[in-house]
Every structure is written in C-alpha cells, then in structure tokens.
Scaffold this motif. Structure first.
Motif, mmCIF file in Angstrom:
data_model
loop_
_atom_site.group_PDB
_atom_site.id
_atom_site.type_symbol
_atom_site.label_atom_id
_atom_site.label_comp_id
_atom_site.label_asym_id
_atom_site.label_seq_id
_atom_site.Cartn_x
_atom_site.Cartn_y
_atom_site.Cartn_z
ATOM 1 N N LYS A 120 -10.638 -86.838 14.743
ATOM 2 C CA LYS A 120 -9.407 -86.430 13.673
ATOM 3 C C LYS A 120 -8.533 -85.411 14.142
ATOM 4 O O LYS A 120 -8.908 -84.584 14.779
ATOM 5 N N GLY A 121 -7.249 -85.659 13.941
ATOM 6 C CA GLY A 121 -6.000 -84.840 14.574
ATOM 7 C C GLY A 121 -5.635 -85.064 15.457
ATOM 8 O O GLY A 121 -4.707 -84.360 16.085
ATOM 9 N N LYS A 122 -6.119 -86.043 16.423
ATOM 10 C CA LYS A 122 -5.685 -86.351 17.806
ATOM 11 C C LYS A 122 -4.251 -87.084 17.936
ATOM 12 O O LYS A 122 -4.116 -88.005 17.026
ATOM 13 N N ASP A 123 -3.390 -86.505 18.639
ATOM 14 C CA ASP A 123 -2.081 -87.139 18.871
ATOM 15 C C ASP A 123 -2.092 -88.573 19.130
ATOM 16 O O ASP A 123 -2.857 -88.869 20.137
ATOM 17 N N PRO A 158 -12.606 -82.283 32.039
ATOM 18 C CA PRO A 158 -13.134 -82.398 30.837
ATOM 19 C C PRO A 158 -14.304 -83.347 30.798
ATOM 20 O O PRO A 158 -14.158 -84.502 31.428
ATOM 21 N N THR A 159 -15.329 -83.026 30.325
ATOM 22 C CA THR A 159 -16.561 -83.771 30.327
ATOM 23 C C THR A 159 -17.274 -84.260 29.084
ATOM 24 O O THR A 159 -17.410 -82.942 28.397
ATOM 25 N N GLU A 171 -11.046 -77.587 25.213
ATOM 26 C CA GLU A 171 -9.363 -77.248 25.398
ATOM 27 C C GLU A 171 -8.541 -78.168 25.444
ATOM 28 O O GLU A 171 -7.326 -78.408 24.853
ATOM 29 N N TYR A 172 -9.111 -79.334 26.398
ATOM 30 C CA TYR A 172 -8.357 -80.597 26.582
ATOM 31 C C TYR A 172 -7.838 -81.334 25.021
ATOM 32 O O TYR A 172 -6.967 -81.749 25.125
ATOM 33 N N MET A 173 -8.920 -81.360 24.052
ATOM 34 C CA MET A 173 -8.813 -81.908 23.003
ATOM 35 C C MET A 173 -8.172 -80.921 22.008
ATOM 36 O O MET A 173 -7.670 -81.508 20.912
#
Length: 443
Positions: free
Chosen positions: A161-164, A253-254, A213-215
C-alpha cells in the motif's frame, strides 16, 4: 627472478613460469640490455666527446646547467613515483581495514555452512537438528536458500500500500526456517523474530533496514505485501542490515521468507557450541551426517573464513603496491646516495676552506643537505596531487569507502624527507668531519 617467482605467484595468485626455452623471451632480454646500455653509455660518451681538452687540463671546465638539471630531474621523478606509491599503498590498506571494521549485523564466529548438495539431505533437517542439539554439539541450526556470505536470489513483483505504480523494486529474497535469526544472531530493531509456534508466520516477512528505506516506510511493521498479486504477507519485523555480499558495496534490500515446504533449502547454517572444541564438534557433526545421510561426504565452510576471502583482491593490490613502493624507494635512495657522493666530492675543497674559517659540522651538513631537501619537497608537491587524484578515482569503485585523510600525505612527505636526510647525511657528515688539511694542502 627464479628465486622470486614462487613467492610472487603465491602473492599475485598467478602461475607465471620462467620461459627458459622461449626464443622471443631471450631476444627481448638481449634487446632490452642492448638498448639500456646504449642509452646509459651513450649520454656520457657524447657529453665527454664534446668537452674541450684544453679547458679540462687547465681546470677551467665547469658542468653546464643541462647536466645539473638532468640530475635534479631524475631525483625529482624517482621520488615522485616513490611518494605516489607510498600514498597508494597506505590508502589501499586503510580501505581494506575500513571495510573489515564494518558492522556485519550477524555473528560469523563459530558458524559453519554445509551445502545441501545431495537428495539424501532432503526431509532430514529436523532429525539433524534434534540429534546435534541433544548431544550439546551445537547451539542452533537453520536452513537457508543461500550461504550466509553471498546472495543467490533477487526478485521483483512485490507491491504494498502506498507504492508508486512506476516503481519496480527488486529485493534479495532469502528462504529460511524459523531458527534462522537465533542461528546467525541477527538484531531485530522493530517488531519481532519468526516463531515456530505461530502458524501465521508461515506467510510472514522480515525485512532489513535497507529494504525499509528502499520502500520508503517509516514504520514497516504491520505492512501487508503481495508478491505478483498473491496472498497477504505481513511484515512482522525489521532487522539490522547484514553484510552478506561485498563489504565494499552498499547493503541490498532483503526480504526473509519462511520456507514453508522446505524445498528452497540449499544450505545448513550451524552455530557451534563454544564450550566444546571445534574439532570435537566437527567430528560429532560428521558422525551424525554419516548416520542420517551415509552417502554424502562431509564438506563444510567456516563463515568467518569465507567472509575474509572477500578482501583477498584488495589485500593483494596493497601488498604488491607496497613491494613496488619499497623497490622505488630503494632505487631512489641509491640515486640520491650517488648524487650526494658526487656533490660532496666536487665541493671537497670548499668544505675544507669553510672548516678552516670556522664552519661547524652542523652548518656544513645543512649546506650539503638543503639542495637535496629542496628537490624532495618539489617531488612531494608534484606527487601529492597526483596521488590524491589517482586514489580518489580508485575509491570511486567502492560504495563503502574510506576517506583520503591528510595524515597519509603527511606521513609520505615526512617519510620521504627523513629517507633523504638519512641517505644524504651519511656522506655530508663524513665530508664535514674530514681533516681540511687533506683537501686544501695543495692550494
């Protein structure tokens, strides 16, 4: 060369042999010797043939400015190379140490990795684990889709939710059993670890700080993720970044996923009991493996040794540049010593007259040394920006990099000056202490 080749091969990781039967090798050597002999012998021969015998016999001949300039150029160029190599070596050593001091995010000591290389291992994880724990050989054991010191899987298709919608993220994906965190000793910074007692954890995710952070998530715990539109996967915890790939690059990112069917397992990760000797523990593990998987050879890797191998290339560069720096310094000092010998011999009478007039040994030492110090200062002014540019470009190859500290340049500069004074002082002090009567008795 024959003596040095074995050690050089071991250091450089090469298999260079002496081409004793190669005709081109001997022709190249002969050509090099001939060319160097002609160049080094030709210059003084041409120079001497241009001198006027009458002036020489009358003692009126003086060396031209070109001769003096050539000597100075050679000294400056030699020490410039030496100083650049010194700074380069120190920078490489500092970069390697900087990466070695980087937090791992897990405990590599006393952890071994066994590759699941045979079908005989399949379905026997719990039997292995229970047997080894009951014997007090290990503290914990887990299965993983990858070794602890590398990444084997990256996947896309994750949404939340909220991902571009334009953002197509890639994550390292690691399938593990619930014992993974306790085995590797990771640190949960928010949320919780996997639990074997909670059936819902079979669809749960744990991510590292780099993934959060990546997300772009401030509080990722509780976030629902989907993989290619599949079922809900709740993020139950965030762990500190674990340095499982190159120590010189940024953490990827893992996402850690429970291996529900245990069909993604490629490695056993085992935390040895520190209260037992390593050899005793390995012997017990081998016995259990031969009992449960008799057709499988016992092969293992120590996590700390695999991690240390990641520094091999940079350490090799540092060692080789250090060796070449020593050779460059040695050659430069030989040239400096020869030049100091020539200058003191040329000024023998001047030194004798100065001593008769009351000059001290210290003042004569300063007189003979200042010109050489000036040359080294000039070489340092040339070498420092060259070294800074070169090593700054080299460091750009690494995301996780050290800084070019001023102390490296100061050490190289003062080191070059100290070597110069040490080399020159041997001749200048000797000349300053000689009896002036011997040098000016014919005047």
């Amino acid at each position: 060369v024959l003596i040095a080749i074995p050690s050089f091969n071991q250091l450089a990781g090469k298999q260079i042999s002496f081409p004793i039967l190669n005709l081109y090798f001997w022709l190249s050597c002969f050509s090099a010797v001939l060319l160097i002999s002609l160049v080094t012998g030709g210059y003084p021969a041409l120079y001497l043939s241009s001198l006027k015998p009458v002036s020489i016999l009358k003692g009126k001949h003086k060396s031209g400015a070109l001769v003096s300039s050539l000597r100075k150029f050679l000294v400056i160029s030699q020490f410039t190379v030496a100083v650049v190599l010194i700074i380069g070596t120190l920078t490489v050593v500092k970069q390697v140490q900087h990466a070695k001091d980087r937090p791992l995010g897990y405990d590599k000591d006393g952890t071994i990795m066994i590759e699941i290389s045979s079908p005989e291992y399949y379905g026997k994880f719990n039997a292995f684990r229970n047997e080894l724990i009951s014997q007090n050989v290990i503290l914990e054991m887990t299965q993983s889709s990858r070794p602890l010191t590398d990444n084997w899987n990256s996947n896309d298709g994750f949404t939340w939710k909220g991902k571009d919608p334009e953002f197509s993220p890639y994550f390292n994906t690691v399938w593990v059993t619930p014992e993974y965190g306790r085995t590797v000793g990771w640190e949960v910074t928010s949320g919780r670890d996997f639990s074997k007692n909670l059936a819902t954890d079979k669809s749960a995710y744990i991510i590292n700080e780099a993934a959060a952070e990546y997300m772009g998530l401030q509080n990722p715990v509780g976030t629902i993720m989907h993989w290619f539109g599949g079922p809900d996967h709740e993020i139950i915890g965030v762990v500190k970044n674990m340095l499982t790939e190159s120590p010189f690059q940024s953490i990827s990112p893992t996402i850690y996923i429970i291996d529900r069917e245990e069909n993604n397992a490629n490695f056993y990760l085992i935390k040895l009991n520190p209260n037992q000797s390593v050899q005793q523990s390995l012997s017990s593990i081998e016995t259990v493996i031969k009992k449960l998987a008799p057709g499988v050879p016992f092969e293992y890797q120590f996590t700390d040794q695999q991690h240390d191998k990641k520094f091999a290339a940079e350490q090799r560069v540092g060692q080789l540049s250090g060796i070449f720096a020593i050779l460059a310094i040695f050659i430069s000092c030989i040239g400096l010593f020869g030049m100091a010998s020539f200058m003191t011999e040329k000024r023998t009478k001047e030194i004798g007259i100065r001593k008769v007039l009351g000059a001290s040994v210290l003042s004569l030492w300063r007189l003979l040394s200042k010109d050489f110090v000036t040359l080294i200062v000039v070489s340092c002014f040339i070498a420092l920006p060259v070294a800074y540019y070169g090593m700054n470009q080299w460091l750009q190859n690494y995301t996780y990099q050290t800084t070019l500290d001023w102390s490296l340049f100061a050490f190289a500069t003062f080191g070059a000056l100290a070597l110069t004074l040490l080399t020159v002082s041997f001749k200048s002090v000797k000349a300053a202490n000689m009896n002036p009567v011997n040098s000016i008795k014919s005047e």
